[in-house]
Design an enzyme around this catalytic site. Structure first.
Site, PDB file in Angstrom:
ATOM      1  N   LYS A 169     -55.603  21.162  48.711  1.00 30.22           N
ATOM      2  CA  LYS A 169     -54.735  20.976  47.543  1.00 30.22           C
ATOM      3  C   LYS A 169     -54.764  22.256  46.723  1.00 30.22           C
ATOM      4  O   LYS A 169     -55.767  22.980  46.726  1.00 30.22           O
ATOM      5  CB  LYS A 169     -55.238  19.810  46.673  1.00 30.22           C
ATOM      6  CG  LYS A 169     -54.190  19.225  45.760  1.00 30.22           C
ATOM      7  CD  LYS A 169     -53.296  18.200  46.451  1.00 30.22           C
ATOM      8  CE  LYS A 169     -52.160  17.747  45.577  1.00 30.22           C
ATOM      9  NZ  LYS A 169     -51.385  16.652  46.182  1.00 30.22           N
ATOM     10  N   ASP A 196     -45.945  18.938  44.847  1.00 34.83           N
ATOM     11  CA  ASP A 196     -46.650  17.852  44.150  1.00 34.83           C
ATOM     12  C   ASP A 196     -46.050  17.847  42.744  1.00 34.83           C
ATOM     13  O   ASP A 196     -44.913  18.336  42.556  1.00 34.83           O
ATOM     14  CB  ASP A 196     -48.171  18.105  44.137  1.00 34.83           C
ATOM     15  CG  ASP A 196     -48.965  16.893  43.633  1.00 34.83           C
ATOM     16  OD1 ASP A 196     -49.036  15.887  44.340  1.00 34.83           O
ATOM     17  OD2 ASP A 196     -49.505  16.939  42.506  1.00 34.83           O
TER      18      ASP A 196
HETATM   19  P1  NDP Z   1     -42.953  14.896  39.875  1.00 29.77           P
HETATM   20  O1  NDP Z   1     -43.310  16.154  39.203  1.00 29.77           O
HETATM   21  O2  NDP Z   1     -41.676  14.812  40.624  1.00 29.77           O
HETATM   22  O3  NDP Z   1     -42.975  13.692  38.823  1.00 29.77           O
HETATM   23  C1  NDP Z   1     -44.136  13.391  38.110  1.00 29.77           C
HETATM   24  C2  NDP Z   1     -43.824  12.265  37.152  1.00 29.77           C
HETATM   25  O4  NDP Z   1     -45.034  11.818  36.559  1.00 29.77           O
HETATM   26  C3  NDP Z   1     -42.923  12.703  36.006  1.00 29.77           C
HETATM   27  O5  NDP Z   1     -42.167  11.616  35.582  1.00 29.77           O
HETATM   28  C4  NDP Z   1     -43.951  13.118  34.961  1.00 29.77           C
HETATM   29  O6  NDP Z   1     -43.474  13.068  33.638  1.00 29.77           O
HETATM   30  C5  NDP Z   1     -45.017  12.070  35.142  1.00 29.77           C
HETATM   31  N1  NDP Z   1     -46.301  12.624  34.708  1.00 29.77           N
HETATM   32  C6  NDP Z   1     -46.919  13.745  35.165  1.00 29.77           C
HETATM   33  N2  NDP Z   1     -48.056  13.943  34.506  1.00 29.77           N
HETATM   34  C7  NDP Z   1     -48.162  12.948  33.614  1.00 29.77           C
HETATM   35  C8  NDP Z   1     -49.128  12.597  32.637  1.00 29.77           C
HETATM   36  N3  NDP Z   1     -50.229  13.358  32.460  1.00 29.77           N
HETATM   37  N4  NDP Z   1     -48.907  11.464  31.914  1.00 29.77           N
HETATM   38  C9  NDP Z   1     -47.795  10.705  32.098  1.00 29.77           C
HETATM   39  N5  NDP Z   1     -46.840  10.993  33.005  1.00 29.77           N
HETATM   40  C10 NDP Z   1     -47.032  12.092  33.750  1.00 29.77           C
HETATM   41  O7  NDP Z   1     -44.204  14.556  40.819  1.00 29.77           O
HETATM   42  P2  NDP Z   1     -44.268  13.570  42.073  1.00 29.77           P
HETATM   43  O8  NDP Z   1     -43.354  12.426  41.891  1.00 29.77           O
HETATM   44  O9  NDP Z   1     -44.144  14.407  43.288  1.00 29.77           O
HETATM   45  O10 NDP Z   1     -45.792  13.095  42.010  1.00 29.77           O
HETATM   46  C11 NDP Z   1     -46.202  11.922  41.302  1.00 29.77           C
HETATM   47  C12 NDP Z   1     -47.547  11.443  41.829  1.00 29.77           C
HETATM   48  O11 NDP Z   1     -47.446  11.177  43.235  1.00 29.77           O
HETATM   49  C13 NDP Z   1     -48.693  12.452  41.701  1.00 29.77           C
HETATM   50  O12 NDP Z   1     -49.896  11.746  41.507  1.00 29.77           O
HETATM   51  C14 NDP Z   1     -48.727  13.115  43.062  1.00 29.77           C
HETATM   52  O13 NDP Z   1     -49.983  13.673  43.369  1.00 29.77           O
HETATM   53  C15 NDP Z   1     -48.433  11.909  43.942  1.00 29.77           C
HETATM   54  N6  NDP Z   1     -47.942  12.217  45.284  1.00 29.77           N
HETATM   55  C16 NDP Z   1     -46.803  12.939  45.471  1.00 29.77           C
HETATM   56  C17 NDP Z   1     -46.349  13.194  46.742  1.00 29.77           C
HETATM   57  C18 NDP Z   1     -45.034  13.868  46.988  1.00 29.77           C
HETATM   58  O14 NDP Z   1     -44.600  13.871  48.148  1.00 29.77           O
HETATM   59  N7  NDP Z   1     -44.363  14.422  46.002  1.00 29.77           N
HETATM   60  C19 NDP Z   1     -47.116  12.767  47.935  1.00 29.77           C
HETATM   61  C20 NDP Z   1     -48.246  11.931  47.622  1.00 29.77           C
HETATM   62  C21 NDP Z   1     -48.644  11.704  46.337  1.00 29.77           C
HETATM   63  P3  NDP Z   1     -43.202  14.418  32.836  1.00 29.77           P
HETATM   64  O15 NDP Z   1     -41.882  14.914  33.340  1.00 29.77           O
HETATM   65  O16 NDP Z   1     -43.189  14.020  31.422  1.00 29.77           O
HETATM   66  O17 NDP Z   1     -44.343  15.349  33.181  1.00 29.77           O
END
Ligand code: NDP
Length: 451
Positions: A130, A170
């Site tokens: 990561k 991510d």
């Molecule tokens: P994105 O950046 O596309 O979206 C993240 C979302 O989570 C946004 O809505 C963001 O809001 C919110 N968010 C991030 N940090 C916080 C926080 N501290 N508190 C509240 N809301 C928060 O990321 P992904 O959708 O790709 O990833 C989301 C999760 O899924 C993560 O845990 C990631 O590790 C996991 N994941 C992702 C994969 C992928 O293929 N993308 C694969 C496997 C797991 P804001 O815009 O306000 O920051």
């Protein structure tokens, strides 16, 4: 074979804490896994003697570096970047890159550790890694994001490669950022190779990769429900986040007849009692990826929906829950509320969104509960398929990839049931995922001897 002194679970965790001061997320992730692994290896001397868990919980290496770039106002900015290469026993390191101000070494070490088990569960040859940086892409111009991505890759490129370490996206790293980083890698090395996944289709990306994590989580949820004689159709669903994982999970829930009530971001959540159809979800996707706006705008766009500033969506009653935002977003109190309100299943789209207290509440209530390493493995699985397509210089179609994704999620469910099933028919998916993920990595490590 000689019988070695075994440390007990408590001393093991104590040691992890001592060796990793100030890294609570990493200690949390190791603790959760160690509980199940200690039980599994209790009568298996070979894993004890070879100190396998102790070795998996010590990353192969952690690289940290300065990332220096210039913003549009010509200020020089300095950020810290990392790549954590946790374990490559079963394949090249593989795991996303996160750009977010909350990124720390602890967060990346926990993610790389979790990734090792998740990647093993997919059945594909991928180790765990990561990376990330403290950079916040929010509010930055495209040119600033480009300069940052180029600066980050200028250091990272020497540590990665298609047979060494293959990063992906991510939080904060989507197709725009992958494009800038892939371009910079190609420029520095003069090699076009599948060194990153999550690429756009024009330059070696795979169909179904953007959808894979969210869709896969819903496929897994469907598998859990059908194993328990239920289905998604007709059930209400609370989803957190509004990024890649959340929007694609929402899309697949809606397609399967579920009613998506909420989405969120770090400023609060929206509640739409009428449920979200494809048109509304497409609007959110455009809001987040094209206009880069906030989820609060949803309530202005769709009458009948409301925005709740600085709140999480866990108090909204529903039967299905998909935490898809970030780590530790769902604590013990929230878990109690969810259970009290009649939840039947939780599938984690995010990595470790539930605290240890929350997990305990779900276990005690015996609801269907899938940890991220099982439920969100579809994303890295299709990344693995992107690597295969790049290596073979072929492109598979959506139908082929969706079939592969469906089969992989089905296999992971079966592995969880094999190792996590109890006498009463209830499946402990956390235990099943931990043991199945561990066993393959551990047996590969045993084959290599001491290193
Ligand atoms: P994105 O950046 O596309 O979206 C993240 C979302 O989570 C946004 O809505 C963001 O809001 C919110 N968010 C991030 N940090 C916080 C926080 N501290 N508190 C509240 N809301 C928060 O990321 P992904 O959708 O790709 O990833 C989301 C999760 O899924 C993560 O845990 C990631 O590790 C996991 N994941 C992702 C994969 C992928 O293929 N993308 C694969 C496997 C797991 P804001 O815009 O306000 O920051």
């Amino acid at each position: 074979m000689a019988v070695h002194d075994h440390v007990d679970l408590a001393s093991f965790i104590e040691g992890v804490k001592k060796r990793n001061p100030g890294q609570p997320e990493f200690v949390q992730a190791v603790t959760e896994v160690a509980q199940d692994i200690f039980e599994f290896i209790e009568d298996k001397e070979k894993y004890h003697a070879a100190q396998i868990l102790r070795r998996i919980a010590e990353p192969d290496r952690v690289v940290s570096f300065r990332v220096c770039w210039e913003d549009d106002a010509h200020n020089i900015r300095v950020q810290r970047g990392w790549r954590v290469q946790n374990n490559n026993a079963i394949g090249p390191y593989k795991g996303g890159i996160r750009f977010h101000p909350t990124v720390t070494e602890s967060v990346l070490k926990f993610l790389a550790f979790e990734q090792t088990f998740k990647n093993s569960l997919t059945g594909l040859p991928m180790g765990g890694g990561k990376g990330g940086a403290t950079f916040n892409p929010k509010g930055k111009s495209d040119a600033e994001v480009m300069r940052f991505c180029q600066a980050y890759m200028t250091e990272l490129y020497r540590h990665i490669g298609p047979d060494t370490d293959v990063p992906a996206g991510d939080i904060g790293v989507g197709s725009r950022e992958i494009g800038y980083m892939f371009g910079q890698y190609k420029r520095i090395t003069n090699r076009w190779e599948g060194v990153l996944t999550g690429k756009a289709l024009e330059y070696g990306g795979s169909l179904m990769r953007p959808e894979a994590t969210g869709y896969g989580a819903v496929y897994f949820l469907g598998n859990m429900l059908s194993h328990a004689g239920m289905e998604i159709d007709g059930r209400s669903c609370v989803i957190s986040g509004s990024g890649n994982v959340a929007t694609h999970a929402a899309e697949m829930i809606a397609r399967r007849g579920g009613k998506v009530l909420t989405l969120s971001d770090s400023d609060g959540f929206i509640h739409d009692p009428a449920g979200m159809n494809q048109e509304k979800i497409d609007w959110v996707k455009a809001l987040k990826t094209v206009r880069r706006g906030r989820i609060s705008e949803y309530a202005e766009e769709f009458p009948g929906s409301t925005h709740h500033a600085d709140k999480t969506p866990w108090g909204v009653p529903a039967e299905l829950f998909l935490p898809c935002a970030t780590q530790n977003e769902l604590n013990g109190e929230a878990a109690k509320t969810i259970v009290k309100n009649g939840c039947v299943a939780v599938a984690e789209g995010a990595n470790m969104p539930t605290t240890l207290e929350g997990v305990e509440v779900f276990h005690d209530a015996k609801i269907l509960y899938a940890p991220g390493k099982a439920a969100n493995a579809g994303g890295v699985a299709v990344s693995g398929l992107e690597m295969s397509q790049n290596a073979a210089r072929v492109s598979w179609n959506t139908k082929q990839l969706d079939t592969l994704l469906t089969d992989i999620m089905g296999d992971i469910h079966a592995k969880c049931a094999q190792y996590g099933g109890g006498g009463d028919g209830h499946i402990n998916y956390v235990k099943g995922a931990n043991i199945a993920g561990f066993k393959k990595v551990a047996d590969a490590m045993l084959a290599y001897g001491v290193m």
